[in-house]
Design a protein around this motif. Structure first.
Motif, mmCIF file in Angstrom:
data_model
loop_
_atom_site.group_PDB
_atom_site.id
_atom_site.type_symbol
_atom_site.label_atom_id
_atom_site.label_comp_id
_atom_site.label_asym_id
_atom_site.label_seq_id
_atom_site.Cartn_x
_atom_site.Cartn_y
_atom_site.Cartn_z
ATOM 1 N N THR A 226 0.848 -1.186 0.000
ATOM 2 C CA THR A 226 0.000 0.000 0.000
ATOM 3 C C THR A 226 0.889 1.244 0.000
ATOM 4 N N LYS A 227 0.355 2.328 -0.526
ATOM 5 C CA LYS A 227 1.099 3.580 -0.554
ATOM 6 C C LYS A 227 0.132 4.721 -0.304
ATOM 7 N N ARG A 228 0.569 5.661 0.536
ATOM 8 C CA ARG A 228 -0.255 6.832 0.840
ATOM 9 C C ARG A 228 0.231 8.035 0.044
ATOM 10 N N PHE A 229 -0.725 8.834 -0.407
ATOM 11 C CA PHE A 229 -0.440 10.058 -1.145
ATOM 12 C C PHE A 229 -1.177 11.221 -0.489
ATOM 13 N N LEU A 230 -0.564 12.386 -0.537
ATOM 14 C CA LEU A 230 -1.262 13.614 -0.186
ATOM 15 C C LEU A 230 -1.338 14.422 -1.482
ATOM 16 N N HIS A 231 -2.440 14.219 -2.192
ATOM 17 C CA HIS A 231 -2.569 14.744 -3.555
ATOM 18 C C HIS A 231 -3.046 16.196 -3.532
ATOM 19 N N PRO A 232 -2.508 17.035 -4.402
ATOM 20 C CA PRO A 232 -2.907 18.455 -4.392
ATOM 21 C C PRO A 232 -4.355 18.699 -4.790
ATOM 22 N N VAL A 233 -5.005 17.732 -5.435
ATOM 23 C CA VAL A 233 -6.391 17.914 -5.882
ATOM 24 C C VAL A 233 -7.382 17.198 -4.978
ATOM 25 N N VAL A 234 -7.108 15.922 -4.643
ATOM 26 C CA VAL A 234 -8.101 15.122 -3.914
ATOM 27 C C VAL A 234 -7.695 14.834 -2.475
ATOM 28 N N GLY A 235 -6.577 15.370 -2.037
ATOM 29 C CA GLY A 235 -6.167 15.176 -0.652
ATOM 30 C C GLY A 235 -5.536 13.817 -0.399
ATOM 31 N N GLU A 236 -5.650 13.332 0.836
ATOM 32 C CA GLU A 236 -4.969 12.102 1.218
ATOM 33 C C GLU A 236 -5.748 10.878 0.752
ATOM 34 N N LEU A 237 -5.022 9.914 0.206
ATOM 35 C CA LEU A 237 -5.618 8.639 -0.171
ATOM 36 C C LEU A 237 -4.583 7.542 -0.051
ATOM 37 N N GLU A 238 -5.047 6.369 0.310
ATOM 38 C CA GLU A 238 -4.185 5.189 0.451
ATOM 39 C C GLU A 238 -4.615 4.154 -0.580
ATOM 40 N N LEU A 239 -3.661 3.746 -1.419
ATOM 41 C CA LEU A 239 -3.969 2.847 -2.523
ATOM 42 C C LEU A 239 -3.170 1.557 -2.420
ATOM 43 N N ILE A 240 -3.769 0.496 -2.931
ATOM 44 C CA ILE A 240 -3.082 -0.793 -3.062
ATOM 45 C C ILE A 240 -2.292 -0.759 -4.373
ATOM 46 N N HIS A 241 -1.102 -1.320 -4.368
ATOM 47 C CA HIS A 241 -0.365 -1.383 -5.634
ATOM 48 C C HIS A 241 0.201 -2.780 -5.868
ATOM 49 N N GLU A 242 0.248 -3.145 -7.131
ATOM 50 C CA GLU A 242 0.865 -4.383 -7.593
ATOM 51 C C GLU A 242 1.863 -4.025 -8.681
ATOM 52 N N THR A 243 3.051 -4.602 -8.617
ATOM 53 C CA THR A 243 4.070 -4.372 -9.637
ATOM 54 C C THR A 243 4.473 -5.714 -10.235
ATOM 55 N N LEU A 244 4.355 -5.814 -11.550
ATOM 56 C CA LEU A 244 4.614 -7.063 -12.263
ATOM 57 C C LEU A 244 5.632 -6.829 -13.370
ATOM 58 N N ASP A 245 6.527 -7.802 -13.570
ATOM 59 C CA ASP A 245 7.433 -7.731 -14.705
ATOM 60 C C ASP A 245 6.637 -7.886 -15.995
#
Length: 286
Positions: A226-245
């Protein structure tokens, strides 16, 4: 990269992380080192102290897989660290890698572009092992808007060189450690890549935080989380991420962000998608 110096620094850093209590080793007298002594690692790995001393001085030439496995177990290396040790041993036995120049951008196949463009409700982008972002769908560009303000977009440069990064990533310390760990894995697999070496040199020169983390010799492979962002438009959000080759494209990987339905993060992504669509229509009308 000086292979012997890297081997020595890596083994010393892993040894320093393990206490005698963790290794079930008896403690006698005053200790001058924060972790295990060389002799204690030698006992745990089943080798002589002279042999282990040779290894920690950076000489992995001719070391068998069995010894590497025993050493990895003694130092309690995780899967990524174990692979790092094996890469260092392979480099020691094949000689110094010749510097080679790669194209700055590896073309992304049309089929892969169709995949990320089809993920309309999920931010998705393609990057190479140098952390250059090679392609992104509109929602990814909207989410990582500050990263894309500087072209070519590079996530490591943003994390360490952009003063807005610590605010954009509320968990900046963790993001920074993961970025450095991933770059160490990239150096393992591409020891002769001049552009990658130049990136490491640039970050080391311009960022004291990067120099400190690089000196810790940690390696990481971040496939999900998971990664948290403090976005200039929508504020704070926590998202799930998957990284694949990306199959068939060595060194390229696909990262996709998502949010559980009905959560504030899912609502924020919808708002961000609507904002991005509005901006795109305005740009097309201009």
């Amino acid at each position: 990269m000086d292979n012997r110096a890297e081997v020595s620094a890596f083994l010393k850093s892993r040894r320093a992380k393990i206490t005698p209590e963790q290794a079930d080793m008896p403690v006698h007298g005053r200790r001058r080192v924060p972790g295990l002594r060389r002799g204690e690692v030698a006992v745990l790995a089943g080798v002589s102290i002279e042999y282990y001393t040779r290894l920690e001085r950076g000489n992995l030439r001719g070391v068998s897989d069995g010894v590497l496995d025993s050493l990895a177990q003694a130092l309690r290396l995780d899967e990524t660290e174990r692979e790092h040790l094996y890469e260092l041993a392979r480099a020691a036995n094949t000689g110094p890698a010749r510097a080679r120049r790669h194209p700055k951008k590896t073309p992304v196949r049309p089929g892969v572009l169709h995949i990320i463009e089809g993920l309309r409700d999920q931010p998705a982008y393609i990057r190479n092992y140098r952390t250059d972002v090679l392609a992104a769908n509109p929602l990814a560009r909207a989410l990582l808007c500050t990263v894309f303000e500087v072209e070519p977009a590079n996530t490591s440069r943003f994390v360490f060189l952009d003063p807005r990064a610590p605010r954009f990533y509320p968990d900046w310390d963790r993001v920074a450690r993961e970025a450095v760990g991933a770059l160490r894995v990239a150096v393992d697999r591409n020891p002769g890549d001049r552009e990658l070496s130049n990136l490491i040199g640039e970050l080391s020169t311009r960022s004291s935080a990067f120099r400190t983390l690089w000196g810790a010799h940690d390696v990481r492979a971040c496939a999900d989380g998971t990664k948290r962002f403090l976005h200039p438009v929508v504020g704070e959000l926590e998202l799930i991420h998957e990284t694949l080759d990306v199959p068939g494209d060595a060194g390229l990987c696909l990262t996709v962000y998502s949010a559980d339905p009905g959560t504030p993060a899912a609502d924020a992504l919808k708002l961000l998608a609507a904002s991005a669509a509005t901006q795109s229509q305005a740009d097309n009308a201009a």
